[in-house]
Design an enzyme around this catalytic site. Structure first.
Site, PDB file in Angstrom:
ATOM      1  N   LYS A  62       0.827  -1.207   0.000  1.00 35.98           N
ATOM      2  CA  LYS A  62       0.000   0.000   0.000  1.00 35.98           C
ATOM      3  C   LYS A  62       0.865   1.262   0.000  1.00 35.98           C
ATOM      4  O   LYS A  62       0.560   2.237  -0.680  1.00 35.98           O
ATOM      5  CB  LYS A  62      -0.970  -0.012   1.185  1.00 35.98           C
ATOM      6  CG  LYS A  62      -2.115  -0.992   0.937  1.00 35.98           C
ATOM      7  CD  LYS A  62      -3.035  -1.118   2.123  1.00 35.98           C
ATOM      8  CE  LYS A  62      -4.162  -2.096   1.814  1.00 35.98           C
ATOM      9  NZ  LYS A  62      -4.782  -2.637   3.017  1.00 35.98           N
ATOM     10  N   LYS A  94      -4.530  -9.373  -9.981  1.00 35.60           N
ATOM     11  CA  LYS A  94      -5.510  -9.787  -8.980  1.00 35.60           C
ATOM     12  C   LYS A  94      -6.737  -8.866  -9.052  1.00 35.60           C
ATOM     13  O   LYS A  94      -6.580  -7.644  -9.099  1.00 35.60           O
ATOM     14  CB  LYS A  94      -4.870  -9.681  -7.577  1.00 35.60           C
ATOM     15  CG  LYS A  94      -5.811 -10.008  -6.448  1.00 35.60           C
ATOM     16  CD  LYS A  94      -5.286  -9.536  -5.092  1.00 35.60           C
ATOM     17  CE  LYS A  94      -6.362  -8.772  -4.382  1.00 35.60           C
ATOM     18  NZ  LYS A  94      -6.603  -8.894  -3.012  1.00 35.60           N
ATOM     19  N   LYS A 106     -10.791  -4.238  -5.543  1.00 33.36           N
ATOM     20  CA  LYS A 106     -11.542  -2.978  -5.547  1.00 33.36           C
ATOM     21  C   LYS A 106     -10.615  -1.808  -5.821  1.00 33.36           C
ATOM     22  O   LYS A 106     -11.019  -0.791  -6.360  1.00 33.36           O
ATOM     23  CB  LYS A 106     -12.195  -2.760  -4.184  1.00 33.36           C
ATOM     24  CG  LYS A 106     -13.308  -3.717  -3.878  1.00 33.36           C
ATOM     25  CD  LYS A 106     -13.724  -3.560  -2.416  1.00 33.36           C
ATOM     26  CE  LYS A 106     -14.004  -4.881  -1.754  1.00 33.36           C
ATOM     27  NZ  LYS A 106     -13.343  -5.021  -0.448  1.00 33.36           N
TER      28      LYS A 106
HETATM   29  P1  ADP Z   1     -10.029  -6.050  -2.427  1.00 34.70           P
HETATM   30  O1  ADP Z   1      -8.656  -6.480  -2.866  1.00 34.70           O
HETATM   31  O2  ADP Z   1     -10.970  -6.009  -3.554  1.00 34.70           O
HETATM   32  O3  ADP Z   1     -10.005  -4.774  -1.626  1.00 34.70           O
HETATM   33  P2  ADP Z   1     -10.423  -7.300   0.104  1.00 34.70           P
HETATM   34  O4  ADP Z   1      -8.983  -7.063   0.423  1.00 34.70           O
HETATM   35  O5  ADP Z   1     -11.455  -6.501   0.801  1.00 34.70           O
HETATM   36  O6  ADP Z   1     -10.585  -7.160  -1.464  1.00 34.70           O
HETATM   37  O7  ADP Z   1     -10.719  -8.844   0.274  1.00 34.70           O
HETATM   38  C1  ADP Z   1     -11.847  -9.441   0.876  1.00 34.70           C
HETATM   39  C2  ADP Z   1     -11.689 -10.945   0.819  1.00 34.70           C
HETATM   40  O8  ADP Z   1     -11.768 -11.388  -0.538  1.00 34.70           O
HETATM   41  C3  ADP Z   1     -10.338 -11.428   1.344  1.00 34.70           C
HETATM   42  O9  ADP Z   1     -10.492 -12.664   2.008  1.00 34.70           O
HETATM   43  C4  ADP Z   1      -9.523 -11.589   0.095  1.00 34.70           C
HETATM   44  O10 ADP Z   1      -8.492 -12.526   0.238  1.00 34.70           O
HETATM   45  C5  ADP Z   1     -10.577 -12.064  -0.899  1.00 34.70           C
HETATM   46  N1  ADP Z   1     -10.201 -11.641  -2.238  1.00 34.70           N
HETATM   47  C6  ADP Z   1     -10.181 -10.370  -2.710  1.00 34.70           C
HETATM   48  N2  ADP Z   1      -9.786 -10.329  -3.996  1.00 34.70           N
HETATM   49  C7  ADP Z   1      -9.531 -11.611  -4.351  1.00 34.70           C
HETATM   50  C8  ADP Z   1      -9.100 -12.235  -5.558  1.00 34.70           C
HETATM   51  N3  ADP Z   1      -8.856 -11.530  -6.656  1.00 34.70           N
HETATM   52  N4  ADP Z   1      -8.953 -13.574  -5.561  1.00 34.70           N
HETATM   53  C9  ADP Z   1      -9.219 -14.300  -4.458  1.00 34.70           C
HETATM   54  N5  ADP Z   1      -9.627 -13.783  -3.293  1.00 34.70           N
HETATM   55  C10 ADP Z   1      -9.793 -12.452  -3.224  1.00 34.70           C
END
Ligand code: ADP
Ligand code: TRP
Length: 321
Positions: A110, A190, A193
């Site tokens: 980050k 990946k 959001k």
């Molecule tokens: P983002 O990266 O969209 O902000 P979060 O960090 O809020 O997502 O993740 C919420 C949950 O979803 C976590 O358990 C994370 O590991 C899972 N997750 C988010 N993006 C992915 C992805 N592309 N593939 C697999 N799991 C994901």
């Protein structure tokens, strides 16, 4: 067994969240005592617009309920309704070596992306440990990117127990979907959001379709054979199709004569088909926000009841009780 997981209300939930975390978590609720929550304090590290945070939190709540979270069975709550988590985070902080946090990939990533290096961002894994340890969770279903945070939670639990010579905390185990691991976004990175590359679970079908049509593919001409294993469209299709459909689609790739546009259309149908049954519920909840509010308030009550003895044990262990 107790299962706990959280998701940040930092945007609209997408297929990566669904396959990485929501679906496995929802499957676990039938056999286990599950605690799922909306990680609003965590989202504040990145979302600084009050109206937006409210909107995202409400969206996450509705998405989970629409996709099958059963509030009778599962304790579903908002992090901000559980102030005890901050006390627990402090009790963990006093034993948390700086080095453990300095090594956290998520923090380093980050910062590398230009985010301000705040204390909350740095301390994020400590609060996350408090979330998990507060209910003595045995299992934590998360996507692969959260693995290191789980290791930190285990380290802190172990260190607290050793230093206080107690058995205050259980050491949680992560559940990571190896088959899913990382769901790719429309740009092949990946899906996240924060990368503007997501395929949302709900919202207009048209928007969802548009996002799918934007998925990046290589420039192999339509008539040439294509490799399904390196294609982002196929990687997503695999998550939704049964084995036979996967084999048939892979065959169409290898045979040549099929454009990526056709693969995208097939993927769009699968996505729509999968979420269609949940849409009605989602629309209903949208019109009945009070029902969502009731579920979350009740969930917070139940969560606080579960957390109370754990916090009390931690306070005793350090001499506050
Ligand atoms: P983002 O990266 O969209 O902000 P979060 O960090 O809020 O997502 O993740 C919420 C949950 O979803 C976590 O358990 C994370 O590991 C899972 N997750 C988010 N993006 C992915 C992805 N592309 N593939 C697999 N799991 C994901
Ligand atoms: N850090 C997690 C994420 O970004 C969200 C989260 C907060 C969480 N607390 C948690 C996940 C506790 C599992 C358990 O996805």
């Amino acid at each position: 067994m107790r299962v706990l997981s959280g998701v940040q209300p930092s945007g609209q939930l997408h297929l990566g969240n669904y396959f990485g975390m929501m679906k496995p978590a929802l499957e676990l609720q039938a056999q286990h005592e599950a605690y799922y929550f909306i990680a609003s304090y965590h989202a504040l590290t990145t979302v600084r617009d009050a109206a937006l945070l409210r909107e995202y939190s409400q969206g996450v709540a509705m998405d989970f309920l629409a996709c099958g979270l059963d509030p009778e069975q599962t304790v579903f709550y908002r992090q901000q309704d559980i102030p005890e988590l901050h006390e627990l985070a402090w009790l963990l902080s006093i034993m948390c070596p700086m080095g453990l946090l300095e090594r956290a990939h998520s923090y380093k990533d980050k910062i590398a992306k230009g985010m301000e290096a705040t204390h909350a961002l740095f301390a994020y894994p400590v609060l996350m440990s408090a979330d998990i340890l507060s209910v003595n969770a045995d299992l934590v279903p998360v996507g692969r990117d959260q693995k290191q945070h789980l290791e930190i939670a285990r380290d802190l639990a172990g260190k607290f127990n050793r230093e206080t010579e107690t058995e205050t905390f259980k050491l949680p185990e992560p559940i990571i979907q190896d088959a899913v691991a990382v769901v790719p976004g429309t740009d092949g990175q990946k899906m996240s959001k924060s990368y503007n590359n997501t395929i949302p679970l709900f919202g207009s079908v048209k928007k969802q379709r548009k996002a799918i049509m934007r998925i990046v593919t290589d420039s192999t001409p339509l008539e040439d054979p294509k490799d399904p294993d390196t294609c982002n469209v196929f990687a997503l299709y695999k998550l939704l199709a049964d084995e036979q459909e996967q084999a048939e689609m892979a065959e169409r790739y290898r045979a040549g004569g099929m454009g990526y546009g056709d693969a995208k259309k097939a993927l769009a149908e699968k996505v729509q088909g999968h979420f269609e049954p949940f849409r009605e519920k989602r629309d209903f909840l949208e019109k009945h926000p009070d029902e969502v509010e009731d579920v979350l308030r009740e969930g917070a009550k139940r969560a606080r009841t579960a957390i109370e003895p754990v916090l009390s044990a931690a306070r005793q262990a350090v001499g506050l009780e």
